[in-house]
Design a protein around this motif. Structure first.
Motif, short mmCIF file in Angstrom:
data_model
loop_
_atom_site.label_atom_id
_atom_site.label_comp_id
_atom_site.label_asym_id
_atom_site.label_seq_id
_atom_site.Cartn_x
_atom_site.Cartn_y
_atom_site.Cartn_z
N CYS A 158 82.11 76.18 97.27
CA CYS A 158 82.35 77.01 96.07
C CYS A 158 83.14 76.51 95.06
N GLN A 159 83.80 75.23 94.99
CA GLN A 159 84.59 74.35 94.08
C GLN A 159 85.41 75.58 93.23
N PRO A 160 86.38 76.34 93.98
CA PRO A 160 87.02 77.26 93.14
C PRO A 160 88.20 76.36 92.03
N GLU B 55 90.79 81.77 89.36
CA GLU B 55 90.17 82.30 90.28
C GLU B 55 90.81 82.75 91.41
N ARG B 56 90.29 84.07 92.08
CA ARG B 56 91.03 84.44 93.17
C ARG B 56 90.62 83.64 94.34
N ILE B 57 91.49 83.16 95.07
CA ILE B 57 91.33 81.99 96.14
C ILE B 57 92.05 82.69 97.55
N VAL B 58 91.42 82.10 98.51
CA VAL B 58 91.97 82.13 100.07
C VAL B 58 91.98 81.07 100.79
N ARG C 42 90.86 72.63 111.80
CA ARG C 42 91.46 71.62 112.56
C ARG C 42 91.15 70.20 112.08
N GLY C 43 92.13 69.39 111.88
CA GLY C 43 92.25 68.15 111.51
C GLY C 43 91.93 68.00 109.96
N GLN C 44 91.91 69.23 109.39
CA GLN C 44 91.82 69.15 107.92
C GLN C 44 92.82 69.84 106.84
N GLY C 45 93.60 70.58 107.69
CA GLY C 45 94.73 71.35 106.86
C GLY C 45 93.88 72.29 106.51
N VAL C 46 94.26 72.91 105.12
CA VAL C 46 94.00 74.43 104.57
C VAL C 46 92.88 73.94 103.57
N VAL C 47 91.67 74.46 103.85
CA VAL C 47 90.62 74.27 102.50
C VAL C 47 90.54 75.65 101.77
N VAL C 48 90.57 75.53 100.60
CA VAL C 48 90.72 76.71 99.49
C VAL C 48 89.28 76.96 99.16
N HIS C 49 89.19 78.41 99.35
CA HIS C 49 87.86 78.85 98.92
C HIS C 49 88.03 79.94 97.78
N GLY C 50 86.81 80.18 97.19
CA GLY C 50 86.95 81.39 96.42
C GLY C 50 86.65 82.56 97.14
N ILE C 51 87.43 83.64 96.57
CA ILE C 51 87.28 84.79 97.48
C ILE C 51 85.94 85.45 97.67
N ASP C 52 85.25 85.03 96.84
CA ASP C 52 83.64 85.44 96.79
C ASP C 52 82.79 84.53 97.61
N CYS C 53 83.01 83.51 98.14
CA CYS C 53 82.44 82.30 98.83
C CYS C 53 81.62 82.96 100.23
N PRO C 54 80.45 82.91 100.12
CA PRO C 54 79.67 83.38 101.27
C PRO C 54 80.35 83.00 102.79
N VAL C 55 80.76 81.55 102.96
CA VAL C 55 81.19 81.16 104.12
C VAL C 55 82.38 81.98 104.56
N LEU C 56 83.03 82.72 103.91
CA LEU C 56 84.14 83.59 104.37
C LEU C 56 83.62 84.65 105.50
N SER C 57 82.47 85.14 105.07
CA SER C 57 82.13 86.01 105.97
C SER C 57 81.84 85.89 107.54
N ARG D 43 90.10 72.13 83.69
CA ARG D 43 91.43 72.62 83.89
C ARG D 43 91.39 73.74 84.75
N ASP D 44 90.60 74.71 84.22
CA ASP D 44 90.56 76.09 84.99
C ASP D 44 89.29 77.00 84.49
N ALA D 45 89.39 78.23 85.02
CA ALA D 45 88.15 79.13 84.66
C ALA D 45 87.64 79.22 83.32
N GLU D 46 88.81 79.40 82.47
CA GLU D 46 88.78 79.44 81.05
C GLU D 46 88.01 78.22 80.40
N HIS D 47 88.56 77.04 81.00
CA HIS D 47 87.90 76.02 80.44
C HIS D 47 86.47 75.70 80.98
N LEU D 48 86.09 76.41 82.11
CA LEU D 48 84.69 76.22 82.71
C LEU D 48 83.92 77.16 81.80
N HIS D 49 84.31 78.35 81.31
CA HIS D 49 83.58 79.12 80.64
C HIS D 49 83.33 78.83 79.22
#
Length: 709
Positions: free
Chosen positions: A575-577, A581-584, A589-604, A678-684
């Motif tokens: 999802c490349q947050p 953007e809101r994140i979680v 295991r073995g990869q630490g914490v992966v940052v996802h966008g709150i709307d990423c379908p993977v989370l379901s 830089r951020d979501a505003e830069h992307l827009h």
């Protein structure tokens, strides 16, 4: 047999074809080999020296010279005993010492090892052939005896040696014209790799013989009777084909044994070329020829010197039989192939007019491999060259082009000249226009149509069958890619340098290339265009203090807040947050914490694992342009559009880190552009600027939810 073979047996066999052989030197080599191998034993428990003696007897059966016989007797001394090159050279001459050393080096090659190592070892094998073909002749005899006695080895070793033999040594023997050795090696490996299959074929042969009597004797008598009526003096030999040959035909034709008809082979040997054609006429007059099963290798010899007429006819009781017709001299070459160059008869080296000069033969073989730039390509060439059976096509002027079976008009074009192949746009076979993937059949006339500006296509690699064509196509594609990558790299460099107020001059690029260990600025641009290097890497090399802009940016390792001490994080590729953007976070295991966008379908998929969720948020400061987002952009296929798109992105203070064409149409290109933001505003801002351009048909954020974290 080898265990009982004495030096007198060996010398007797050599003297039968070479009464002037150096009997004393052969006897000395026999005694020396026996002494050096004394106390060594084979897996079967036999004295080890029985093996070199058996190899020497195989070599003697090919009527080879004294040096090759002695080499066979001593081929394991330097490797397995206290013998040295100098000692062998002093006792038996430098020629023998060089040959023994060559066989030793070949023995140490692991031809069945990994692809990269295997390719390099193949190169060494062909270098040894180029230096002296007799090294390979001894090595093949060595492998043949080892296969004949393979049952004494461990099962896993048997399988390894059998696979190596059927992949490398058997086709190599065939390529050298030693068809009898190829057939025996294949049949011996068949017994190891598929013993049930071989036993099944043998049982069916026995059943067939019980059912119809000795068919071979009956058909032999039939042929002899017809030749006698025609007044032709000839020798006729018949045999059932080897089990492996029958099995391969069953596999190729997808037929059962009962439906496979041409399992018998017959040879007719006569005194002259004219008699060969008289025999052909007599056979075709008596029996019906099978269409498409006639080959005239007398008028069009194989490159290894093989000459013969092959025809298949419906013989007694409708059974198909293959008949080979040749002269005695042709038969000698057919039996030993390239080795006929060294063959002796009545004490003098044979002056067989059909024997191929081995130096020229190896040169023609090697030139196909010289253009191979990588290991896979070289291996592909080797295997294509060794496994081929030939077809002959004609140019409109009547020149003959030899090609492997399965070759296409593209192979034909490249066989004439690389330039003809590269510019090929069409072909006619026997005057009829055909697709480029059409398979050429024997005797067809092929006309190639070319066009200026045509370049090889990647799809051509799936069409051609020859190593030469594949190498030329790959080389052209690499050149085209490099030209395109250099052009794209120059544009990426220009935008990146302008982003920091600098100019991507030739001097600046050359300096950066030198610091990055590259040959020149063009190499740097090619890597930049192919995404092996990023524009940021180049800029940081020359202007590290300007690369990141202002110095008050949030450090990359502090961009995400909410991690426990010692926890590492990385952005999800799915999802490349980006900041804003809101994140979680999700622990892996073995990869630490992966940052996802709150709307990423993977989370379901992880809703039932709340213990893995981590509450995260972005640092509130100003972030650096280090967060990559992939944009899916469709642009007009017009001159200068891509450059302008890159400029637009650069003007928004964003950096292109990768660019990939995913669709090419006559009117538009679709690209995936990785942009560091830089951020979501830069992307827009970047997306809005691109969307406003008239040559941008569409733009959207590309997310690949199939990519693993």
């Amino acid at each position: 047999m080898a265990a009982e073979t004495t030096v007198d047996d060996l010398i007797g066999r050599v003297r039968a074809y070479n009464p002037k052989c150096n009997e004393n030197l052969i006897r000395a080599a026999f005694d020396y080999g026996a002494r050096m191998h004394d106390g060594q034993f084979r897996h079967s428990g036999e004295p080890y020296f029985t093996h070199p003696v058996a190899v020497a007897m195989i070599v003697a059966d090919q009527k080879l010279d004294d040096a090759t016989i002695i080499t066979a007797l001593l081929h394991d001394t330097i490797e397995d005993t206290g013998s040295t090159w100098g000692e062998v050279a002093e006792m038996f001459g430098r020629e023998v010492a060089e040959l023994v050393d060559g066989v030793t080096k070949l023995t140490n090659l692991q031809l069945s090892s990994s692809e990269t190592k295997q390719a390099e070892n193949f190169r060494k094998l062909f270098m040894a052939m180029a230096k002296d073909m007799r090294v390979i002749l001894v090595k093949l005899a060595d492998r043949l005896h080892n296969m004949r006695t393979i049952k004494s080895m461990r099962p896993e070793k048997q399988i390894q040696k059998a696979r190596e033999t059927v992949d490398i040594f058997a086709p190599l023997a065939g390529r050298m014209g030693m068809q009898w050795m190829r057939e025996e090696l294949e049949d011996l490996t068949f017994g190891v790799l598929n013993p049930e299959g071989r036993t099944s074929i043998m049982r069916r042969f026995v059943h067939l013989r019980d059912e119809s009597g000795d068919v071979i004797e009956k058909i032999t008598n039939d042929i002899e009777s017809e030749l006698e009526k025609a007044g032709i003096t000839a020798e006729v030999y018949g045999r059932a084909k080897r089990p492996y040959s029958v099995w391969r035909k069953m596999e190729e034709k997808d037929q059962g044994f009962s439906r496979l008809s041409d399992i018998y082979g017959f040879r007719v040997i006569v005194d002259s070329n004219a008699d060969c054609y008289r025999v052909l006429g007599a056979i075709h007059e008596r029996w019906r020829a099978v269409p498409g099963r006639f080959k005239d290798y007398i008028s069009q010899p194989k490159s290894n010197g093989y000459r013969s007429i092959h025809t298949t006819v419906s013989g007694r009781d409708g059974k198909r039989v293959e008949v080979q017709i040749r002269t005695n001299q042709m038969h000698d070459v057919a039996e030993v192939g390239v080795a006929a160059h060294w063959s002796y008869k009545d004490g003098v080296q044979s002056e067989n007019p059909f024997a191929v000069d081995p130096a020229k033969w190896v040169a023609t073989l090697n030139e196909r491999f010289d253009t191979a730039d990588d290991h896979d390509e070289f291996l592909e060439h080797v295997k294509l060259e060794m496994y081929t059976d030939q077809v002959f096509g004609f140019t409109p002027k009547g020149e003959v082009i030899k090609l492997p079976r399965g070759a296409t008009p593209l192979d034909f074009a490249y066989a004439i000249h690389t330039r003809i192949g590269d510019s090929c746009v069409g072909a006619r076979i026997d005057g009829i226009r055909v697709p480029l993937w059409t398979r050429i059949r024997n005797g067809q006339s092929v006309e190639i149509t070319t066009a200026e500006g045509q370049r090889p296509q990647a799809t051509w690699l799936d069409i051609v069958a020859t190593g030469k064509a594949k190498a030329a196509i790959r080389r052209s594609l690499r050149e085209d890619d490099r030209e395109r990558f250099v052009k794209l790299g120059r544009e990426l460099a220009r935008v990146a340098f302008e982003h920091i107020g600098k100019v991507a001059s030739d001097k600046a690029l050359s300096t950066a290339a030198r610091h990055l260990g590259l040959r020149d600025s063009e190499s740097l641009l090619a890597r930049l265009g192919s995404a092996e290097l990023t524009a940021r890497d180049v800029v940081e090399t020359l202007y590290p203090e300007l690369a990141d802009g202002a110095g008050d940016e949030v450090a990359t390792d502090r961009a995400v807040l909410g991690l426990s001490q010692g926890q590492d994080s990385k952005r999800g590729l799915c999802c490349q947050p980006v900041p804003g953007e809101r994140i979680v976070g999700i622990t892996y295991r073995g990869q630490g914490v992966v940052v996802h966008g709150i709307d990423c379908p993977v989370l379901s998929d992880l809703a039932d694992n709340p213990e893995r969720w981590v509450d995260l948020h972005w640092h509130s400061g100003r972030h650096g342009p280090v967060h990559t987002v992939t944009l899916n952009v469709a642009i007009s296929n017009d001159s200068g559009v891509l450059g302008r798109i890159c400029t637009l992105i650069g003007e928004q203070k964003a950096n292109i880190s990768d660019l990939k064409f995913v669709e090419r149409k006559p009117d538009f290109y679709r690209l995936l552009i990785d942009v560091d933001l830089r951020d979501a505003e830069h992307l827009h801002t970047v997306m809005m600027g691109l969307e406003a351009d008239s040559d941008v048909a569409s733009i959207e954020r590309h997310r690949d939810y199939e990519r693993k974290p």
